[in-house]
Enzyme design. Structure first.
Site, short mmCIF file in Angstrom:
data_model
loop_
_atom_site.label_atom_id
_atom_site.label_comp_id
_atom_site.label_asym_id
_atom_site.label_seq_id
_atom_site.Cartn_x
_atom_site.Cartn_y
_atom_site.Cartn_z
N GLU A 1 7.40 19.20 -20.51
CA GLU A 1 6.11 18.54 -21.03
C GLU A 1 5.31 19.63 -21.62
OE1 GLU A 1 2.06 17.14 -21.27
OE2 GLU A 1 2.59 18.52 -20.04
N GLU A 2 5.20 20.78 -20.78
CA GLU A 2 4.23 21.79 -20.96
C GLU A 2 4.40 22.56 -22.48
OE1 GLU A 2 1.46 21.40 -19.84
OE2 GLU A 2 1.48 21.01 -17.63
N HIS A 5 5.77 14.06 -15.83
CA HIS A 5 6.27 15.26 -16.13
C HIS A 5 6.27 15.93 -15.01
CE1 HIS A 5 3.29 18.40 -16.57
NE2 HIS A 5 2.49 17.57 -17.08
N HIS A 9 -3.96 24.57 -15.40
CA HIS A 9 -3.12 25.54 -15.85
C HIS A 9 -3.10 26.82 -15.42
CE1 HIS A 9 -1.58 22.91 -19.78
NE2 HIS A 9 -1.25 22.40 -18.57
N ASP A 64 0.78 -1.24 -0.02
CA ASP A 64 -0.02 0.14 0.01
C ASP A 64 0.94 1.16 -0.03
OD1 ASP A 64 -3.03 0.99 0.66
OD2 ASP A 64 -1.63 2.02 1.92
N ILE A 65 0.85 2.05 -0.96
CA ILE A 65 1.44 3.46 -0.96
C ILE A 65 0.81 4.57 -0.02
CG2 ILE A 65 2.16 5.38 -2.34
CD1 ILE A 65 3.57 2.40 -3.09
N ASP A 76 -1.87 3.61 -5.46
CA ASP A 76 -1.66 2.16 -5.10
C ASP A 76 -1.99 1.56 -6.61
OD1 ASP A 76 -1.68 2.72 -2.43
OD2 ASP A 76 -3.75 2.50 -2.08
N ASP A 120 0.00 11.53 -15.56
CA ASP A 120 0.08 12.98 -15.70
C ASP A 120 -1.17 13.45 -15.32
OD1 ASP A 120 -0.03 15.46 -16.60
OD2 ASP A 120 0.36 15.19 -18.70
N1 TRP Z 1 -0.08 17.61 -19.06
C1 TRP Z 1 -1.40 17.60 -19.88
C2 TRP Z 1 -1.49 18.91 -20.72
O1 TRP Z 1 -1.32 19.81 -19.96
C3 TRP Z 1 -2.62 17.15 -19.26
C4 TRP Z 1 -3.53 16.43 -20.36
C5 TRP Z 1 -4.74 16.88 -20.77
C6 TRP Z 1 -3.56 15.12 -20.28
N2 TRP Z 1 -5.25 15.93 -21.29
C7 TRP Z 1 -4.63 14.73 -21.21
C8 TRP Z 1 -2.70 14.09 -20.02
C9 TRP Z 1 -4.87 13.44 -21.53
C10 TRP Z 1 -2.91 12.73 -20.43
C11 TRP Z 1 -4.10 12.24 -21.14
O2 TRP Z 1 -1.96 18.97 -21.90
ZN ZN Z 2 -0.43 20.46 -18.35
#
Ligand code: TRP
Ligand code: ZN
Length: 450
Positions: free
Chosen positions: A182-183, A136, A298, A54-55, A317, A211
């Site tokens: 990632e953004e 990310h 965001h 279990d986390i 988990d 994510d």
């Molecule tokens: N980091 C993604 C983004 O800012 C978040 C996101 C939006 C996402 N839709 C998604 C992550 C679908 C996984 C699957 O766009």
């Molecule tokens: Zn994002």
């Protein structure tokens, strides 16, 4: 705000008397009682196969509050090219180094700034079969990015730390990564995949992406890119009675996309961003319909207050469960022969033991020293249950004793039994007894693998 926890509402405490009665019933069931009893001596108890721990969600939240402080003291964000990003990476790296991971910081340049990926390898396991989890670590410039994506970053960090705490020795090699930028268009993960030698690429068996896994008005979405990985997560949620849906809020909108494009199997979890929760979704998951899964997506309000703890807990988990189950099996499909009984057998409440038979044929000689007994029992209070395997000669092998205070649901586990004292062929039985009143269940299926 109400949310689903998957916990039935009828839990209650158990008295000492029941525990004592349970212990006596255990002895009787396992044949451990009178020394004068006829028949073979009881075999040593089985060792359960390692299951995911279990986390602790408190630990995951502690990482999130560190990421929040980092943002607060660095201009309110943890964005690519900003001090808050590098400080976030240093925080995660410090925890992993102290736990015994081999960490690598990979640099790249994007938008005129230096970006960083953090990659952590857990020493050991088959390097030709890598189970890779990633999230990310960067935020947008507008805010601290605690749900997007402190949540995934903190969850996989705590899963990695659990690997170290448990001294887990997976059959396969475990790798974790925290991606930069990632953004800005998945720049960190794209850089990693595009610079990975093709020999290394082919060693990655599965990439799992996390994510946004703690959205304040959460849904439980599973990526459907690979059927096997999808099933690993769905099975976990099914065991918690949490309904899931396929992730559709923008396919390829996160760091799994570069892996998928390189031909690597991908999977992942998502609790929702700026799509609106429907009435049907609020019905099944709780929360508020007509409102975004994450109204602070965001934005500057994506702070440590922007987290649903139950979703964060369940998803952490789920990640551990996937990491353990994908890495613990043999690297090849098991070559053992299996015999299963999938007929349901009701287990009477506080009643006599019931048995489910499996007839084994065509296996010469004795059973192996590591006979695998996969058990799938659905029950609303597994602490009630005493479980044994009975060999063809009548010898019993204890798999699990009742322990009245173990209130969790279900016994879905694989036990390893030294059954070399039994001939393989013949009728084996799973014997289950419910030793405590009120909660009930049934043997769903069980399987022997030789
Ligand atoms: N980091 C993604 C983004 O800012 C978040 C996101 C939006 C996402 N839709 C998604 C992550 C679908 C996984 C699957 O766009
Ligand atoms: Zn994002």
């Amino acid at each position: 705000m109400p949310h689903r926890t998957g916990q039935p509402l009828h839990r209650r405490c158990r008295g000492l008397a029941l525990l004592t009665a349970g212990a006596a019933a255990t002895a009787a069931l396992l044949g451990t009682a009178p020394a004068s009893a006829a028949g073979p001596a009881p075999a040593p108890a089985a060792t359960p196969t390692l299951a995911a721990p279990d986390i602790p969600v408190a630990n995951v939240k502690a990482h999130l509050s560190q990421l929040q402080s980092i943002a607060s003291s660095n201009g309110g964000n943890r964005a690519h090219g900003r001090a808050g990003y590098r400080a976030s990476l240093d925080y995660v790296k410090g925890k992993l180094d102290a736990a015994g991971f081999t960490t690598t910081v990979q640099q790249f340049t994007a938008g005129g700034a230096t970006g960083y990926n953090l990659v952590a390898d857990w020493p050991g396991g088959d390097a030709g079969h890598v189970i890779f989890s990633g999230s990310h670590l960067d935020s947008v410039g507008a805010g601290p990015g605690i749900n997007d994506n402190g949540s995934g970053s903190a969850a996989i960090l705590e899963v990695a730390l659990a690997v170290a705490r448990e001294g887990y020795k997976p059959d396969k090699h475990l790798r974790f990564a925290w991606w930069g930028a990632e953004e800005l268009g998945m720049l960190g993960s794209r850089h990693y995949v595009s610079t990975l030698p093709s020999a290394e690429r082919s060693k990655i068996e599965s990439y799992l992406n996390f994510d946004m896994v703690g959205s304040p008005n959460p849904g439980y979405f599973v990526y459907d890119d690979d059927a096997r990985l999808e099933k690993v997560f769905k099975d976990f949620y099914a065991s918690k009675n949490i309904p899931t849906e396929i992730e559709t809020e923008g396919d390829g909108r996160s760091d799994h996309a570069p892996f998928k494009n390189a031909g690597i199997r991908v999977g992942g979890l998502f609790s929702g961003a700026d799509y609106i929760k429907t009435a049907a979704q609020a019905q099944k998951w709780g929360g508020t319909s007509g409102r975004a899964f994450d109204a602070c997506y965001h934005r500057s309000c994506d702070t440590s207050a922007n987290i649903n703890e139950a979703a964060l807990n369940n998803n952490s988990d789920a990640i551990a469960s996937a990491v353990w189950s994908l890495s613990g099996g043999s690297t090849n499909p098991p070559d053992g022969k299996s015999f299963e009984n999938a007929d349901n057998v009701q287990i009477p409440d506080a009643g006599p033991a019931v048995e489910s038979p499996v007839t084994v044929t065509g296996i010469p000689g004795n059973a192996p020293t590591a006979l695998k007994v996969a058990v799938d029992i659905k029950h609303t209070w597994r602490g009630d249950l005493t479980i044994a395997l009975v060999g063809p000669s009548g010898r019993t092998f204890g798999l699990k004793s009742a322990s009245g205070n173990d209130s969790a649901d279900n016994v879905i586990d694989t036990f390893t039994v030294d059954a070399s004292s039994e001939t393989a062929n013949g009728t084996w039985k799973l014997r289950v007894q419910d030793t405590g009143a009120q909660d009930t269940g049934y043997i769903d299926s069980w399987k022997l693998t030789f």
